[in-house]
Design an enzyme around this catalytic site. Sequence first.
Site, PDB file in Angstrom:
ATOM      1  N   PRO A   1       5.048  10.402   5.656  1.00  0.00           N
ATOM      2  CG  PRO A   1       3.871   8.507   6.259  1.00  0.00           C
ATOM      3  CD  PRO A   1       4.195   9.883   6.730  1.00  0.00           C
TER       4      PRO A   1
ATOM      5  CB  CYS B   1       1.667   9.160  -1.951  1.00  0.00           C
ATOM      6  SG  CYS B   1       0.896   8.182  -0.643  1.00  0.00           S
TER       7      CYS B   1
ATOM      8  CB  ALA C   1       0.631   5.352   2.087  1.00  0.00           C
TER       9      ALA C   1
ATOM     10  CD  GLN D   1       1.180   6.252   6.287  1.00  0.00           C
ATOM     11  OE1 GLN D   1       0.994   6.367   5.088  1.00  0.00           O
ATOM     12  NE2 GLN D   1       0.829   7.189   7.158  1.00  0.00           N
TER      13      GLN D   1
ATOM     14  CE1 TYR E   1      -6.243   6.556   0.627  1.00  0.00           C
ATOM     15  CE2 TYR E   1      -4.843   7.658   2.229  1.00  0.00           C
ATOM     16  CZ  TYR E   1      -5.350   7.556   0.949  1.00  0.00           C
ATOM     17  OH  TYR E   1      -4.972   8.462  -0.017  1.00  0.00           O
TER      18      TYR E   1
ATOM     19  NE  ARG F   1       0.145  11.306   9.143  1.00  0.00           N
ATOM     20  CZ  ARG F   1       0.642  12.058   8.167  1.00  0.00           C
ATOM     21  NH1 ARG F   1       0.564  11.671   6.910  1.00  0.00           N
ATOM     22  NH2 ARG F   1       1.241  13.196   8.438  1.00  0.00           N
TER      23      ARG F   1
ATOM     24  N   GLY G   1       6.112  18.072   5.397  1.00  0.00           N
ATOM     25  CA  GLY G   1       5.889  17.388   4.140  1.00  0.00           C
ATOM     26  C   GLY G   1       6.298  18.223   2.946  1.00  0.00           C
TER      27      GLY G   1
END
Length: 385
Positions: A44, A46, A80, A122, A204, A252, A345
Amino acid sequence: MRARVPSLAVLRLPDIVVSDDGPALFRPITIRGLEIRNRVWVPPLCQYSVTARDGVPTDWHLVHLGSMAAGGAGLVIAEATAISPEGRISDHDTGLWNDEQAVAWARVTAFLRSQGAASGIQLAHAGRKASVWPEPMRRPGSQPIEAGGWRTLAPSAVAFDGLREPDALDEAGILAVIDDFRAAARRAVRAGFDLVEVHAAHGYLLHQFLSPLSNLRTDRWGGDLEGRSRLLLEVVRAVRAEIGERMPLLVRFSATDWAPGGWDEEQTALVASRAAESGADFFDISTGGLLRDVRIPVGPAYQAAHAEFVGDRAGVAVSAVGRITTPVQAEAIVASGAADAVMFGKAMMRDPHFAMRAAEALGAGTSMWPPQYLRARPEVNDGEW
């Protein structure tokens, strides 16, 4: 149980040996009812690109994710994606709390599938790290309420450094979070995703419940490891119930807070084992994110050893991520058994066709080139990219 694997010292070797079966990085992998064409996966990433602030993915998301699928990635996981408006990191994030968002995501998943890639999403709640300014604006601190921000939620009223103090969730609020994950998972299925990942990393909300540095509760959602992991395991069970038995479920984790007395890889392995018993299939291992000022020994493949530890100790399948930038690094990780897949990534953002380039570099001889691009293959151009 997963067999003991060799040391990651293999990553320091200048050369690798490709087996007669071809590079390990390009062997298919099957998780439940899903076959993924290779082990080159997109985590993922963002994008902070929903300028309408409604959580609906845009053309940018279609092109951003679609280019990596066309570039040969085996699995592409969307960023996310918030299970509720207050669960967004910023007001420019994608969501899956309503049907309009699910319909928009369906266009993305259809394209990823047309390119031969598996699609994942995600599901996330940012907790006390929510309501920040979107990355393109680059302003410090929380987004003020009067500027579109909101009150944030957490296991305890302990602020992330530099952000506003969150409200501690009560019992009803925690149960609502579980329901929101459940509903988002249901929409993920309708949107055509091939798998779902639960975000319990990077400081998070679910990570905040796991870590004793952010979860100071004394009720059944805090205290010992059983209490602190309760919310995650309830979320895993709720998501599994919604997605059915054939769809893979990933989790994750941040394997360590990089801080004394915090979350660590031993606890990660224990909870990964319990999550597997609760319905999770695969574990995406990263680190950090709970605290701002910690010393992290960043370097090539610096988090891969944590993936190896969790996979070995818990007996589960894992992916590695973090400063893995070359085909040789990735092949060494997968061929050694240290991880079952590698997440690329920033390497993928720099080059959405990284997977095709890696296949050529490792001699994989795969057939994942889009027909529109076949005339650009190196053997057609005297080996030149």
